[in-house]
Design a protein around this motif. Structure first.
Motif, PDB file in Angstrom:
ATOM      1  N   GLY A  80      -5.699 -23.853 -50.095  1.00 12.99           N
ATOM      2  CA  GLY A  80      -6.414 -23.575 -48.852  1.00 12.99           C
ATOM      3  C   GLY A  80      -7.227 -22.298 -48.984  1.00 12.99           C
ATOM      4  N   PRO A  81      -7.969 -21.956 -47.926  1.00 14.82           N
ATOM      5  CA  PRO A  81      -8.905 -20.827 -48.023  1.00 14.82           C
ATOM      6  C   PRO A  81      -8.316 -19.468 -47.623  1.00 14.82           C
ATOM      7  N   PHE A  82      -7.022 -19.386 -47.304  1.00 14.03           N
ATOM      8  CA  PHE A  82      -6.529 -18.175 -46.655  1.00 14.03           C
ATOM      9  C   PHE A  82      -5.508 -17.377 -47.463  1.00 14.03           C
ATOM     10  N   TYR A  83      -5.430 -17.637 -48.794  1.00 13.80           N
ATOM     11  CA  TYR A  83      -4.586 -16.736 -49.600  1.00 13.80           C
ATOM     12  C   TYR A  83      -5.181 -15.329 -49.467  1.00 13.80           C
ATOM     13  N   PRO A  84      -4.338 -14.305 -49.287  1.00 17.05           N
ATOM     14  CA  PRO A  84      -4.884 -12.974 -49.004  1.00 17.05           C
ATOM     15  C   PRO A  84      -5.882 -12.493 -50.056  1.00 17.05           C
ATOM     16  N   VAL A  85      -6.968 -11.906 -49.576  1.00 20.65           N
ATOM     17  CA  VAL A  85      -7.926 -11.251 -50.472  1.00 20.65           C
ATOM     18  C   VAL A  85      -7.358  -9.911 -50.909  1.00 20.65           C
ATOM     19  N   MET A  86      -6.774  -9.219 -49.930  1.00 21.79           N
ATOM     20  CA  MET A  86      -6.044  -7.965 -50.205  1.00 21.79           C
ATOM     21  C   MET A  86      -4.635  -8.122 -49.676  1.00 21.79           C
ATOM     22  N   LEU A  87      -3.662  -7.884 -50.548  1.00 22.80           N
ATOM     23  CA  LEU A  87      -2.289  -8.027 -50.088  1.00 22.80           C
ATOM     24  C   LEU A  87      -1.963  -6.917 -49.090  1.00 22.80           C
TER      25      LEU A  87
END
Ligand code: FE2
Length: 216
Positions: free
Chosen positions: A44-51
């Motif tokens: 999906g498109p919502f894995y974190p860009v910044m943790l």
């Protein structure tokens, strides 16, 4: 599928009148039975860009936040095993999900300013010697076009990966969810459906469910 303890196999064989030679072969037969692998699902498109700064396995309480997450507190635990049933030790299990309003912590999320800052949105756990992991999070909620789900990613110490999603058994949105319905094998679809029940003895008013993961 649950492999019964050997004693149970013996009782069953004795009850069904299977002879001694078959009984002696039973442990080998049990070992040969492969578990059904957990199906891979889109990241999906919502894995974190910044943790987030806090990436522990309690998503309900962000370190330093004044208030806990909104939503129904839900404990998800399980074991990560290989297809032979052996526990996978030291695997990293990551989860990410939207908050109680359906908003992800992601720059691509519209209306991001409204997001619940008390919800961690992402967490990590490492499997123990028996392959066990656990998270304290919120019951996933539906958002536009999707039934409630929690995204999972497992990375083993030797680099094997599985990205999948966990769903709530019995949720009325499940039958209309294209990602869930795309799992054609009914045994695999059953594997990602988790029953949630009161977390009696664990946390008052909370829910709990078990999501066991099998790597191919
Ligand atoms: Fe999602």
């Amino acid at each position: 599928m649950i492999i019964p303890p050997r004693g149970m196999v013996r009782r069953r064989l004795l009850q069904t009148g299977v002879g001694t030679s078959a009984f002696l072969a039973a442990p080998a037969l049990v070992r040969a039975q492969a578990l059904v692998p957990t199906p891979a699902q889109t990241e999906g498109p919502f894995y974190p860009v910044m943790l987030p700064q806090d990436v522990d396995n309690d998503l309900v309480q962000v370190h330093g936040a004044a208030t806990p997450a909104k939503g129904a507190v839900t404990h998800i635990s399980g074991r990560v095993r290989d297809a032979a049933g052996q526990p996978i030790v030291g695997a990293q299990v990551e989860i990410w999900q939207c908050d109680a309003q359906g908003l992800y912590d992601h720059p691509g999320q519209s209306d991001l300013a409204r997001r619940d800052k008390g919800f961690q949105g992402f967490g990590r756990a490492t499997t123990l010697v028996d392959g066990a992991y656990r998270f304290r999070t919120i019951r996933p909620v539906a958002y536009s076009g999707r039934t409630p789900h929690i995204h999972f990613r497992v990375i083993t110490a030797d680099g094997r990966r599985l990205t999948t999603q966990m769903y709530v058994a019995g949720d009325p949105g499940n039958d209309r969810d294209g990602v869930l319905r795309a799992i054609r094998d009914p045994r695999q679809r059953q594997q990602v459906l988790v029953s949630l029940a009161p977390a009696d003895g664990l946390e008052g008013g909370a829910l709990a469910g078990v999501f066991d993961i099998v790597l191919a």
